[in-house]
Design a protein around this motif. Sequence first.
Motif, short mmCIF file in Angstrom:
data_model
loop_
_atom_site.label_atom_id
_atom_site.label_comp_id
_atom_site.label_asym_id
_atom_site.label_seq_id
_atom_site.Cartn_x
_atom_site.Cartn_y
_atom_site.Cartn_z
N GLY A 231 3.19 -13.39 14.53
CA GLY A 231 2.56 -12.10 14.77
C GLY A 231 3.42 -11.13 15.55
N ALA A 232 4.64 -11.55 15.89
CA ALA A 232 5.52 -10.70 16.69
C ALA A 232 6.49 -9.89 15.85
N PHE A 233 6.44 -10.07 14.53
CA PHE A 233 7.41 -9.43 13.66
C PHE A 233 6.70 -8.69 12.52
N ILE A 234 7.28 -7.57 12.13
CA ILE A 234 6.80 -6.82 10.99
C ILE A 234 7.59 -7.27 9.78
N MET A 235 6.92 -7.81 8.77
CA MET A 235 7.58 -8.28 7.56
C MET A 235 7.50 -7.20 6.49
N THR A 236 8.64 -6.70 6.04
CA THR A 236 8.68 -5.68 5.01
C THR A 236 9.69 -6.10 3.95
N GLY A 237 9.22 -6.41 2.75
CA GLY A 237 10.14 -6.83 1.71
C GLY A 237 10.87 -8.09 2.13
N SER A 238 12.18 -8.01 2.22
CA SER A 238 12.98 -9.17 2.61
C SER A 238 13.48 -9.06 4.04
N SER A 239 12.83 -8.24 4.85
CA SER A 239 13.30 -8.02 6.21
C SER A 239 12.28 -8.45 7.25
N ALA A 240 12.78 -8.70 8.44
CA ALA A 240 11.93 -8.99 9.59
C ALA A 240 12.37 -8.09 10.73
N ILE A 241 11.43 -7.39 11.33
CA ILE A 241 11.74 -6.47 12.42
C ILE A 241 10.84 -6.81 13.60
#
Length: 312
Positions: A231-241
């Motif tokens: 829950g600490a990361f934003i998953m967008t496509g093939s990325s983690a932020i």
Amino acid sequence: MNLVNDTLELQEHVNVSHNFDFDLVKPFIKRAERKYIIPNISQKEYDRLLSDAITDADILKIKTLLTEASSNLAFHLGFTQLVVHVTNYGTVQTDLENTNAVDWATRRDLQRTYVQAGFEALDDALKAMELYLDKFPDWRDSEAFTIFDENFNKRTDEFQRHFNISNSRKTFIALKPIIREVEEQYFLPMLGKETMDLIKRRSVIPVLMRALELAQKAEVALTIAKSVDSGAFIMTGSSAIYRWEQLPWEKSSEYSDERLEKLREAKQNAGEEYLKKLKTLLQENPEIFPNYISNVSNTSGNILKLKSGLAL
């Protein structure tokens, strides 16, 4: 003394009026530097950057980036309080007769801009510090930097090579506890400490270089698989932020639960496949990995898929 000390310095990085009262934002500058800058560059390096005696162009460029980070993150931290004043008669909010307060959508976009600008500048500064590492000995020898020496992926760019984290060192730092857990759960039981240390030495021997590559790929894949549920990361496509700060209008993930599960499963399977390839490589080169061969001689020699992870 801080990285930002007056309105003129602030105006180089944030759009404020010429008569802006610097004292309003000063507490938030102190907090931003204490919360975000110092933990990432070390107290000693921070104190050195405050010196007026610095003449090195590369160091001055990095100081400017950190000043930009401090300015924007200070406005992010103080965003809701800068228009509020606590007086002897209570708490009041500034409201001028001929001006209109910005609507919620503009406030949202403005605060997001402060966050993004601040952390982009911080990431750029840290990336440059990695490039000119010899010029920052206090940082190099501090816990802020040396905590990464123990892993297969020691630098942001190494992790980025195998999974997109937007070249963010802050995201890499946030993944550190998960990386440590992955090595403890998967690599240590499989390889043993001696073999892990051998691979981490970054030898120019082709077999050891290949072993490091496989270990890095496995570590990244298994780390991403574990991070999905944090829950600490934003998953967008093939990325983690990494989620720098929880903002009310942002969600933890742009993926549906179904897609997150598919991502987790895909990365888990990929990590296990890289571990199998690593195991085969080690078995084929007993003269280079004698401690590994000795370790597996007392076991079945097979990788078992357990609920708690992989084991020999």
